[in-house]
Write an enzyme that holds these catalytic residues in place. Sequence first.
Site, mmCIF file in Angstrom:
data_model
loop_
_atom_site.group_PDB
_atom_site.id
_atom_site.type_symbol
_atom_site.label_atom_id
_atom_site.label_comp_id
_atom_site.label_asym_id
_atom_site.label_seq_id
_atom_site.Cartn_x
_atom_site.Cartn_y
_atom_site.Cartn_z
ATOM 1 N N TYR A 316 18.180 46.891 16.830
ATOM 2 C CA TYR A 316 18.313 45.592 17.516
ATOM 3 C C TYR A 316 17.062 45.199 18.275
ATOM 4 C CZ TYR A 316 23.149 47.406 17.338
ATOM 5 O OH TYR A 316 24.334 47.981 16.962
ATOM 6 N N CYS A 342 10.466 59.774 9.365
ATOM 7 C CA CYS A 342 9.500 59.164 8.448
ATOM 8 C C CYS A 342 9.873 57.721 8.142
ATOM 9 C CB CYS A 342 9.413 60.000 7.183
ATOM 10 S SG CYS A 342 8.915 61.668 7.596
ATOM 11 N N GLU A 343 9.770 56.889 9.119
ATOM 12 C CA GLU A 343 10.041 55.444 8.994
ATOM 13 C C GLU A 343 9.160 54.732 10.014
ATOM 14 O OE1 GLU A 343 12.890 53.529 7.627
ATOM 15 O OE2 GLU A 343 14.144 55.185 6.914
ATOM 16 N N TYR A 371 26.655 53.570 22.847
ATOM 17 C CA TYR A 371 26.068 53.324 21.531
ATOM 18 C C TYR A 371 24.801 54.160 21.335
ATOM 19 C CZ TYR A 371 29.348 49.512 22.087
ATOM 20 O OH TYR A 371 30.484 48.794 22.337
HETATM 21 N N1 LLP Z 1 36.376 45.488 21.767
HETATM 22 C C1 LLP Z 1 36.001 45.204 20.502
HETATM 23 C C2 LLP Z 1 36.990 44.640 19.585
HETATM 24 C C3 LLP Z 1 34.680 45.438 20.090
HETATM 25 O O1 LLP Z 1 34.321 45.139 18.850
HETATM 26 C C4 LLP Z 1 33.741 45.989 21.008
HETATM 27 C C5 LLP Z 1 32.361 46.236 20.611
HETATM 28 C C6 LLP Z 1 34.194 46.287 22.313
HETATM 29 C C7 LLP Z 1 35.508 46.022 22.657
HETATM 30 C C8 LLP Z 1 33.302 46.873 23.351
HETATM 31 O O2 LLP Z 1 32.255 46.028 23.686
HETATM 32 P P1 LLP Z 1 31.293 46.365 24.931
HETATM 33 O O3 LLP Z 1 32.109 46.283 26.205
HETATM 34 O O4 LLP Z 1 30.748 47.714 24.744
HETATM 35 O O5 LLP Z 1 30.271 45.328 24.864
HETATM 36 N N2 LLP Z 1 26.157 48.884 18.757
HETATM 37 C C9 LLP Z 1 25.916 47.691 19.540
HETATM 38 C C10 LLP Z 1 27.169 47.158 20.175
HETATM 39 C C11 LLP Z 1 28.279 46.856 19.182
HETATM 40 C C12 LLP Z 1 29.541 46.399 19.839
HETATM 41 C C13 LLP Z 1 30.657 46.346 18.875
HETATM 42 N N3 LLP Z 1 31.918 46.000 19.445
HETATM 43 C C14 LLP Z 1 24.842 48.011 20.565
HETATM 44 O O6 LLP Z 1 24.348 49.133 20.591
HETATM 45 O O7 LLP Z 1 24.456 47.146 21.342
#
Ligand code: LLP
Length: 419
Positions: A316, A342-343, A371
Site C-alpha cells: 500500500y 529478491c524483489e 496487519y
Molecule cells: N470489519 C470488516 C468487515 C472488515 O473488512 C475489516 C477490515 C474490519 C472490520 C477491521 O477494520 P479496521 O478496524 O482494522 O480498520 N490490510 C489492510 C487493511 C485491510 C482491512 C480489511 N478489512 C492494511 O494493512 O491496511
Amino acid sequence: MHDFKYKNNELYAEEVPVSKIAEAVGTPVYIYSHNTLLSHFIAYRDAFDGQPHTICFALKANSNIAVLKLLANNGCGADVVSGGELHLALKAGIPPHKIVYAGVGKTELEIVQALKAGILMFNIESSDEMLAISEIAARMKKKAPIALRVNPDIDPETHPYISTGLKESKFGIPIEEALEHYRLAKKHPSLRILGIHKHIGSQITTIRPFVDALKKVILLAKTLRSHGIPIDYIDMGGGLGIPYRNEHPPHPSELSRAILPLMRGGNFNLILEPGRSIAGNAGILVTKALYLKKHPQKEFVIIDGGMNDLIRPSLYNAYHNVLPVKKNNRKKVISDLVGPICESGDFLAKNRELNRVNRGDLLAVMSAGAYGFTMSSNYNSRPRIAEVLVKGREFFVIRDRETYKDLTRGSRIPEFLKK
Ligand code: LLP
C-alpha cells in the site's frame, strides 16, 4: 497512545528494553504491549458504555492466540472472516454469542462450523450466500441468525485498496437493493433476521464517513421495521484509523459522541468491529541492520526484516515510522530501508532520514501490531518470525520463530521422484 517509549535514549516496550528482547529472541521480531492492547480495548468499552453494544475485534488485524485471549478475558467479542479465524476466536475463549462472521466467500464447511458453534450472526454479502446459508441451516434443522451487509456508497477517504463502502466495491449489497433482499430473507424459514451490517473501509481518520454511513443505515433500519422486518442489531464495522505519521484520527470517545445521538431512541444493539485501532499501535517490528550500501544516487540500509514479514509498505506504500532502538548523535542520512527479499518492492521505508545506521543496529518499525504478522508469509522460504507480548517488566514469547522444519511441514515427495 502506546507503550513504546525511550528511557535514557533506549527504546522500551513497557518496562523492558527492546534490545533485551531482541537479544533473547532474535530478530526480526514482533513485540506487542499488553497495556496498549488493553487500554485501546477499554477506550472503546468506556466510550460506548451506556449503549447496549459488543466490541468484536477484527481478527484479521492480529490473530495471535495470546492477544485474543487477552481481549477475550476482558469481554471482547470477535469479527471473523474464515473458519480459521472462527476456530481461533473460540479457542481463545470468545463466547460464540459475541462472534460475527463476515466475508464474501464463506464455504459450506465454514457455514456448518459457524452454525454448530452458535455464533451471534452471519453478515451476509450476497443473495447467493443467503440461499446457501438458508439451505445448510435447514439441513441442520437450525435457524441461521443473519444480518445483511449493505454498501452505503460512502467514500471513506482512505487508500483505495482498503476502501470497501463505495458502489464499485465487491463487498455487501447496494443499500438501495437492501429492502428487496431483506424481503427475500424473510421468506426463508431457516433464516432469522437480526440486523444490518456495514463496513466502509479502514484507516479512516475523520468522523464524517462514519456518521454519513450510519445515518443511511439507521434510515434503512426504520424502513425495514416499518415493513415488519425486525432489526435489533446495527453492526457498524471497523475502520477507525491510527496515527502512523501525522494523522489525528478521532478517539473512540469522539466516535461515540458523534454516533450515539443518531442511535438514540432506536432501541438498537450496536456492534463495532475495530481491528487496527486496537492492535496497530500496540505492536512494533524490530529488525537489525545487516549491511549498508551506497549507490551514487542512493543509500540503502539492508535489514533482516522484509516484505514477507511486513507487507504494508510494499503493498500500500504505507508509511511506518522507524526509530533506532538506541538513540545516537551520528550524522543524519537519508536512505531506503530494504529487506533481503529478491524483489525491488521489498522495502520497509523509503527516503527516510535517520541518524546513520551502523551494521548490527536495531531498528523499530512502529505501528506494526495490525496487519503485520497476519499478512506475513514464507516468501523466499523465510521462516515466519517470533511474536512477543510484553507486560510490565516481563515478556513472553507468544509465537515461536518458525524453523526450517516448518518449511516442509505438510509437503511430500511423491514416490516416483524418490531415488
Ligand atoms: N470489519 C470488516 C468487515 C472488515 O473488512 C475489516 C477490515 C474490519 C472490520 C477491521 O477494520 P479496521 O478496524 O482494522 O480498520 N490490510 C489492510 C487493511 C485491510 C482491512 C480489511 N478489512 C492494511 O494493512 O491496511
